[in-house]
Every structure is written in C-alpha cells, then in structure tokens.
Design an enzyme around this catalytic site. Structure first.
Site, PDB file in Angstrom:
ATOM      1  N   GLY A   1      31.479 -16.135  27.503  1.00 52.91           N
ATOM      2  CA  GLY A   1      30.306 -16.893  27.892  1.00 52.91           C
ATOM      3  C   GLY A   1      30.502 -17.521  29.266  1.00 52.91           C
ATOM      4  O   GLY A   1      31.627 -17.828  29.666  1.00 52.91           O
TER       5      GLY A   1
ATOM      6  N   GLY B   1      29.978 -20.622  32.113  1.00 53.68           N
ATOM      7  CA  GLY B   1      30.149 -22.058  32.005  1.00 53.68           C
ATOM      8  C   GLY B   1      31.596 -22.494  32.069  1.00 53.68           C
ATOM      9  O   GLY B   1      31.884 -23.681  31.954  1.00 53.68           O
ATOM     10  N   HIS B   2      32.513 -21.518  32.232  1.00 55.61           N
ATOM     11  CA  HIS B   2      33.938 -21.838  32.312  1.00 55.61           C
ATOM     12  C   HIS B   2      34.508 -21.443  33.671  1.00 55.61           C
ATOM     13  O   HIS B   2      35.701 -21.174  33.782  1.00 55.61           O
ATOM     14  CB  HIS B   2      34.704 -21.109  31.219  1.00 55.61           C
TER      15      HIS B   2
ATOM     16  N   LYS C   1      39.237 -13.582  24.373  1.00 53.42           N
ATOM     17  CA  LYS C   1      39.547 -14.908  23.837  1.00 53.42           C
ATOM     18  C   LYS C   1      39.057 -14.983  22.391  1.00 53.42           C
ATOM     19  O   LYS C   1      38.028 -14.422  22.044  1.00 53.42           O
ATOM     20  CB  LYS C   1      38.886 -16.000  24.687  1.00 53.42           C
TER      21      LYS C   1
ATOM     22  N   HIS D   1      33.923 -25.279  24.292  1.00 48.14           N
ATOM     23  CA  HIS D   1      32.466 -25.329  24.158  1.00 48.14           C
ATOM     24  C   HIS D   1      32.042 -26.615  23.468  1.00 48.14           C
ATOM     25  O   HIS D   1      30.977 -26.684  22.876  1.00 48.14           O
ATOM     26  CB  HIS D   1      31.944 -24.146  23.351  1.00 48.14           C
TER      27      HIS D   1
END
Lengths: 217, 299
Positions: B54, B56-57, B105, B219
């Site tokens: 995802g 956002g990292h 991951k 998250h």
C-alpha cells in the site's frame, strides 16, 4: 427434488448488479465496521470493485454464459479491489464460474456446487476456519442452508432465501468472536464485540443473489 | 491535519508522476500499470527484485527502485495492497531471464495478491521466488493471528538482497540471502500520534497527549499496550528488550520462559542458538550489551 426453477444468465447479471447496489448503499456502514477492527476502507474498496464489475459486464453484450460472467466478475474484482477482499472475492467468483462452466442455465444443485466452490476458494487462499471472524462465517452457513433447503424439497427461491438468512445470522454471530485472521487478528481480545465487515459484505452479496432469483420469479 | 494535497483519489498517481519527474535518470513510471521500474530494465542475466505494498509508507517502495536495490515497485492505494495485475506487469517488465524475487511484507492482502501474481508469472514461464518479511515482534506469530507484520527489516532486506542480485548471484542465492536477513531481523514500533490517511481525512485512532502506543503497526494497527510517555531511555529499554527477547531463536517454544532482562536473555539465547552462535554473539553485543550502546542510552 424440484428442478423447475433454473438460474439463467440474466439472473447472474441481476445478482451482480444487486450486489453492486448493496455494497454501494451500505459502503459507509461497511467502512464503519472496518474502522473499528480493521483499516476502515472495506466499503470503499468493495464499491470500487463492484462498480468495475458492472462496467466490465456492460461491455460484454447480452449473451454471456453465467459461468463466464462470474469468471469475468472475479477477474475484475482481483484487478480492482486490492487488499484481502479483492483476491478473496475474486477467487470465490472465479471458482463459482468455473464450477458452472459454459452452461446457459443451471439448477439449484449446480448453484449449491458453485457456492461450495466459491467457499473452498476462499478457504484455500485465506486459510480461515469457521469461527475465525471472517467472511467464511457468513458464506459457510449460507452454502449449508442452501443445500439443506434443496434436499428438504424446497424450491430454488426458498433455498436462496434460507441461504441469505443464514449468511445474515452468520454475520451477526461474528460479534462475540475473537478474530484469528486478517488485520483484525492483531487486536486479539479487543476484536470481540464488533461485527466482522467481511462477513457483513458477504451477507449483502448472498442477499443480492436471493433478490435476483426472486425477481426472476 | 494540514497536508499539501489535491483530490485524495489522485494522490498515488500524482506522487508517482512527481517521482518520475524528479528521478528520470534512475527510474521510470508506467502510469497505466501503476508501477515504478528501474531505468534500463530488464537487466539481462540479473535476478530482478520486485516489491510493493500500500502507498503511504514512502520512500517504500518506489523510492528504493534503482541500481543495487529494487528493479520494480508496485504501489497500491493508500494502505491498500496493490493488485496482481501490477505485480505481474512489474515482474514481466524487469525479468532479465534469471528469475524474479518478490519481496512481500506479511499483511493478509499483500500475501494474497502476490501469491496470485506469482502463479500468473509462473504460467508465463517466469521463475519467481517469494520472500516474506515478518520482523515485527509486537505481534505474536501464532495460529491465532495473521502473524508478525513486515516493517523495518524490509529496507535492509531490499538493500542487501539488491546488492546480492547486482553482483550476479543466482535466484536461489538472492532469495536465500533475503530469507536469512528476515530470519535475523526484528523490529518494534512506537507511536506518538496517529497518522491521518488522506481519503479518511481524520486520525485512525486517538492517542492522548502524554501517551505512547507500544508495538504500533505501520497502518495504525494497535500495539501491545499504551502507557505514559516516559524518558527516551525508558522507551529504548522497552523496545530493545522486546526485540532482544525475540532475536535469533525464531521458533523456539521456550521464549515465554526467557528472562526479560536483555543481557541475561542474550546469554541464555546464545547458548541455545548453537547453529549460529557467532552471529548471536555479534548481534546481541551490538544491539543490547555493548558499552557503546549503554553510553548512548544514558545520554
């Protein structure tokens, strides 16, 4: 065994259309459930996926065998949803579609076989068992209820109604469960007391099937 | 929370366009497939590394595409796994004939989507080795959870396995090195405040001023517990103890009985890890018991 009622291509299209409407209408609710024990995007992701399914089916014209429609829907969900729901629902619908093959219509027994195939695909990929607080807790009871009602001499309409009822009860029954799979499992005991969003959307989708069959008459 | 943001729905696409504009010498972005690919890929004869997850990292994973690290990255929506189509497109774009390593991951969605992509790649005749990263000791690896999450070790793994691939190691060797890194890496996260995902526009959880969440996930997954924010020294001890208690002996059934004190734990453990005692001694001395570390902690 009554075999008067059959499921046709239009019924499957109507099912997927009803499912699109159901997850879209209840998107905020699904997202709220997910925010409590997950990451708060279940309604958004499912809505995006089923909207894409609607578009993909619209591009296929009128005559597409039910099995093919389900495979296309499954592939579309895998390609658009992401997260865990995409692969799970995508694999489920693809397995159901493969189970039906190229037949132009099918009866209740074949529908039960297709739903079993869908459930098995979910279990194969996600390794969830009953009681893990997942979509399996809605789909499992639904497939059992469908088959049980058919073998008791129920009509197709009665059987899918029993399946939808069982899925809704199954979703409610996830409230006291502790999650053992997926993101909610990180919460441990803190997942208890919340309804599982995946089981909830599964119940919506089984109810959509009931509505499609009922509309078919 | 203040952010420089247009429509949240365009965030991933716009940030990828920015990445391509800033670093066109290192990488290119395939906007259609939503993947980031190393400039000049595929490199013939080299094992390729593909990762994703995802968004956002950042800089995970697109920022680590380039010489000596990743050959491709697949960014999903914010905090949502990418889809198999992205991973398959990335795998095909970077396969130089020596096979592809998928670095995954350990999150339910990532694992499932990469699994489907690896099956699709195999159907197309591309050899794929999948390596799972699960270093977060805040989660117990048991039948009752989705298992430890993949977090900080991902960066080290991508760097070291990337170097292994760059020097010409074969697929089994690169994947083997990557798995060894994961087996020997442990992480523990602490949060001072919640993040605010762009689409939601509000924090994921409430964390009062003066409290920290110990064992937080990337998250916003809940950690082990909350407590008052103490000194950096106290916090470091909690984190190092958590990591040291799970370092080295991956699947020992006796870990619960281990002493919590990191130094005694390390002594106990280095005896138990007879298969790799040299590494245990090195790692535990640098992480927990060396004078240098104690000096830093005191300050």
């Amino acid at each position: 065994m009554p075999t008067d009622a059959v499921v046709r291509d239009q019924t499957v299209i109507a099912w997927l259309t009803a499912a699109e409407a159901a997850v879209s209408d209840r998107a905020d609710y699904l997202t709220q459930l997910d925010a409590a024990i997950g990451d708060g995007d279940h309604g958004i992701n499912m809505t995006r996926g089923f909207a894409a399914v609607g578009k993909a089916l619209a591009g296929q014209g009128d005559q597409i065998p039910p099995g093919r429609a389900l495979i296309l829907a499954g592939k579309t969900l895998v390609s658009t949803v992401g997260g865990a729901s995409g692969p799970l629902w995508g694999s489920a619908l693809r397995a159901a579609g493969r189970s039906l093959g190229d037949a132009e219509s099918f009866d209740g027994e074949q529908l039960a076989d297709a739903l079993d195939a869908a459930l098995n695909a979910v279990v194969d990929l996600g390794a969830a068992a009953p009681g893990d607080k997942t979509m399996v807790d809605a789909l499992g009871p639904a497939t059992e209820a469908l088959r049980a009602r058919l073998s008791n001499g129920g009509s197709l309409a009665e059987a899918v109604d029993a399946a939808a009822e069982a899925a809704e009860q199954g979703a409610l029954a996830t409230v006291p469960m502790q999650a053992r799979k997926g993101r909610a499992s990180y919460l441990g005991e803190r997942s208890i007391g919340h309804q599982d969003p995946g089981a909830t959307s599964a119940a919506l989708i089984v109810r959509a099937l009931q509505q499609a069959v009922a509309a078919e008459g | 929370m203040k952010k420089f943001l247009n429509d949240p729905a365009d965030l991933v696409r716009e940030s990828l366009a920015g990445l391509a504009a800033a670093h066109g010498d290192i990488l290119r972005v395939d906007a259609e497939a939503q993947i980031v690919v190393r400039a000049g890929a595929p490199v013939q004869g080299k094992v390729a590394l593909v990762s994703g997850g995802g968004s956002g990292h950042e800089p995970l994973h697109g920022g680590f595409v380039g010489l000596g690290m990743l050959d491709a990255a697949c960014p999903g929506e914010v905090f949502t796994s990418p889809v198999p189509d992205q991973m398959l497109a990335a795998t095909k774009a970077v396969d130089g004939g020596a096979g592809v390593v998928h670095i995954v991951k350990n999150y339910t969605g990532d694992v499932m989507n990469f699994k489907l992509a690896a099956e699709d790649a195999a159907d197309e005749g591309i050899g794929v080795e999948s390596v799972l990263v699960d270093d977060d000791v805040a989660v117990q690896d048991s039948l009752y959870t989705a298992g430890r999450r993949g977090v900080g070790a991902t960066v080290l793994l991508e760097k070291i396995a990337g170097a292994s691939a760059e020097r010409g190691d074969d697929l089994a060797t690169v994947a083997g090195i990557a798995r060894r890194i994961n087996e020997r890496a442990r992480s523990f996260g602490v949060a001072l405040s919640s993040c605010t995902p762009p689409a939601a526009g509000k924090p994921i959880f409430d964390l009062p001023d003066g409290e920290v969440e110990l064992g937080i996930g990337i998250h916003g997954e809940p950690g082990r517990r909350r407590e008052a924010l103490g000194s950096a020294h106290d916090l470091a001890k909690v984190m190092v103890d958590a990591v040291a208690a799970r370092a080295c002996c991956r699947s020992s059934t006796a870990w619960a009985a281990r002493p919590r004190s990191s130094s005694t734990c390390c002594t106990t453990r280095s005896r138990r890890c007879c298969a790799r005692p040299a590494w245990c001694r090195r790692a535990t001395s640098s992480a927990a018991t060396s004078p240098r570390w104690r000096w830093r902690a005191r300050r």
